[in-house]
Write an enzyme that holds these catalytic residues in place. Structure first.
Site, PDB file in Angstrom:
ATOM      1  N   LYS A 184       3.548 -26.332   9.087  1.00 34.55           N
ATOM      2  CA  LYS A 184       2.143 -25.879   9.441  1.00 34.55           C
ATOM      3  C   LYS A 184       2.453 -24.554   8.860  1.00 34.55           C
ATOM      4  CE  LYS A 184      -0.078 -29.599   9.023  1.00 34.55           C
ATOM      5  NZ  LYS A 184       0.603 -30.608   8.688  1.00 34.55           N
TER       6      LYS A 184
HETATM    7  C1  LIG Z   1      -4.908 -33.153   8.016  1.00 35.42           C
HETATM    8  C2  LIG Z   1      -3.661 -33.168   8.957  1.00 35.42           C
HETATM    9  N1  LIG Z   1      -4.550 -34.082   9.785  1.00 35.42           N
HETATM   10  C3  LIG Z   1      -3.658 -33.576  11.080  1.00 35.42           C
HETATM   11  C4  LIG Z   1      -2.137 -34.361  11.308  1.00 35.42           C
HETATM   12  C5  LIG Z   1      -1.446 -34.174  12.865  1.00 35.42           C
HETATM   13  O1  LIG Z   1      -1.193 -32.992  13.079  1.00 35.42           O
HETATM   14  P1  LIG Z   1       0.249 -33.207  14.169  1.00 35.42           P
HETATM   15  O2  LIG Z   1       0.844 -34.167  13.650  1.00 35.42           O
HETATM   16  O3  LIG Z   1       0.870 -31.400  14.946  1.00 35.42           O
HETATM   17  O4  LIG Z   1      -0.569 -34.206  15.644  1.00 35.42           O
HETATM   18  C6  LIG Z   1      -1.684 -33.215  10.653  1.00 35.42           C
HETATM   19  C7  LIG Z   1      -0.370 -33.230  10.370  1.00 35.42           C
HETATM   20  O5  LIG Z   1       0.432 -32.874   9.389  1.00 35.42           O
HETATM   21  C8  LIG Z   1      -2.954 -33.072   9.289  1.00 35.42           C
HETATM   22  O6  LIG Z   1      -2.160 -32.843   7.868  1.00 35.42           O
END
Ligand SMILES: Cc1ncc(COP(=O)(O)O)c(C=O)c1O
Length: 386
Positions: A184
């Site tokens: 990210k």
């Molecule tokens: C659009 C979206 N939502 C939610 C998430 C979930 O985030 P995390 O991996 O920090 O749980 C991601 C992660 O890649 C994502 O790209």
């Protein structure tokens, strides 16, 4: 000659991050504590939100947001199929039903008109994402929600820097969920942040974040703290660590710099790809609209004019050392959603078309414009080879 591999989205980690994490390791306090409080406060201020809670992942932030919204069994949440697993999964964690609606054919974001058609008496919330950093139509979705007494929770995993009509993501919805996963724009390795204007949501999410306890470990340990606590409801283990937060604090200081570097990379890609056949450049919001794209992803569309299909092009690039990805293969066509929610081919034509045609190219603040030119050259080679 062996070509240098080009990763999809390497993180930018400098000596400052190494120093900050080392300081926490030497401090003797590793979990949720003073660095996390500071990270929450600085992130809150950056976004301009009222309340910010650091958590262990973006998925945890989504789950806590929906729990704080009171989404529960029998409720429906309208969302986009063109997203990562976590968006819809968080709805399932609350035993609620994800109801997909099709996306805008250009931006790939939840189409407010399509979302409107999916609203029923059971709908409790609408959950858009800002795909790749492109702002969702929060104005239209906000009106749709406020007129019907629905909550608007946005998944801002890609959107730390996104503005919607001049308003920063994190100041618009009833709750906004950020991810600090390793790829990210701001990373803590794993981590996330829930921001909300609602003090009661923030209080409830803070309790649910740590086993339903009324006070966290730092509250009990810090000067003036007392060791006791009460458990007021079943909660989760979603707190983060000061190790991660120390990393996040340094990353926060470079947010704008990283954004500027990715803008340069985006420009270099636009120029270098301009004359490749059948490669449609990513859409850009009109500068006058007040919308700001965070440029988390650089995803082109491979149209019928390209001599190679998307998957063949991706395979050719892989042979030349270039990593690519697809954001996303639509969720309704995954086994879980076909089996349990009637997902089928043809249900969301725009999401399906974008799922077939989009290709995400290497993109990161770690890369200078020469990487875009290099990727474009390798793409040209794959296309010319046919
Ligand atoms: C659009 C979206 N939502 C939610 C998430 C979930 O985030 P995390 O991996 O920090 O749980 C991601 C992660 O890649 C994502 O790209």
């Amino acid at each position: 000659m062996e070509l240098k591999p080009i990763d999809l989205s390497p993180p930018v980690i400098t000596e400052a991050e190494v120093e900050a994490v080392s300081a926490v390791l030497r401090s003797g306090w590793l979990t949720h504590g003073p660095r996390t409080r500071e990270f929450e406060e600085k992130f809150r201020a950056l976004v301009g939100a009222s309340h910010a809670l650091a958590v262990s992942s973006g998925t945890a932030a989504l789950h806590l947001a929906l729990a704080a919204a009171g989404v529960g069994p029998g409720d429906e949440v309208v969302t986009t199929p063109l997203t990562f697993a976590a968006t819809a999964e968080a709805i399932l964690y609350q035993r609620a039903t994800p109801v997909f609606a099709d996306v805008d054919p250009v931006t790939g974001n939840l189409d407010p008109a399509a979302a409107l058609k999916k609203i029923t008496k059971k709908t409790k919330a609408v959950l858009p994402i800002h795909l790749g950093g492109y702002p969702a139509d929060m104005a239209a979705l906000g009106t749709l929600c406020s007129e019907r007494g629905l909550f608007l929770v946005d998944d801002a995993a890609h959107a730390v820097e996104t503005l919607c009509r001049g308003r920063r993501v994190g100041t618009i919805g009833d709750a906004t969920c950020f991810s600090f996963y390793v790829n990210k724009n701001l990373t803590t390795g794993e981590g996330g942040m829930l921001v909300t204007p609602h003090a009661d949501w923030a209080r409830r999410a803070a309790v649910l974040r740590l086993h339903g306890m009324d006070r966290d470990a730092w509250d009990r340990y810090a000067a003036g703290g007392t060791p006791g606590y009460d458990i007021i409801e079943p909660g989760y283990k979603y707190n983060t660590t000061d190790i991660a937060s120390a990393l996040g604090l340094v990353q926060l200081t470079r947010i704008e710099e990283g954004y500027r570097r990715r803008l340069e990379l985006r420009k270099a890609y636009d120029e270098a790809l301009a004359d490749l056949p059948g490669i449609e450049l990513p859409p850009r919001p009109d500068a006058k609209s007040g919308d700001r794209h965070a440029w988390h992803l650089y995803a082109v569309r491979i149209t019928g004019e390209c001599p190679l299909g998307r998957d063949a092009l991706a395979a050719g690039l892989r042979e030349l050392g270039v990593a690519t990805s697809v954001h996303y293969h639509p969720l309704h066509l995954m086994t879980l959603y076909r089996r349990d929610f009637g997902g089928r081919e043809g249900q969301f034509p725009e999401a399906e078309r974008l799922g077939r045609e989009r290709l995400t190219l290497p993109f990161s603040a770690a890369y200078g414009p020469e990487v875009a030119r290099d990727v474009a050259e390798r793409m040209r080679e794959v296309i010319e080879r046919g």
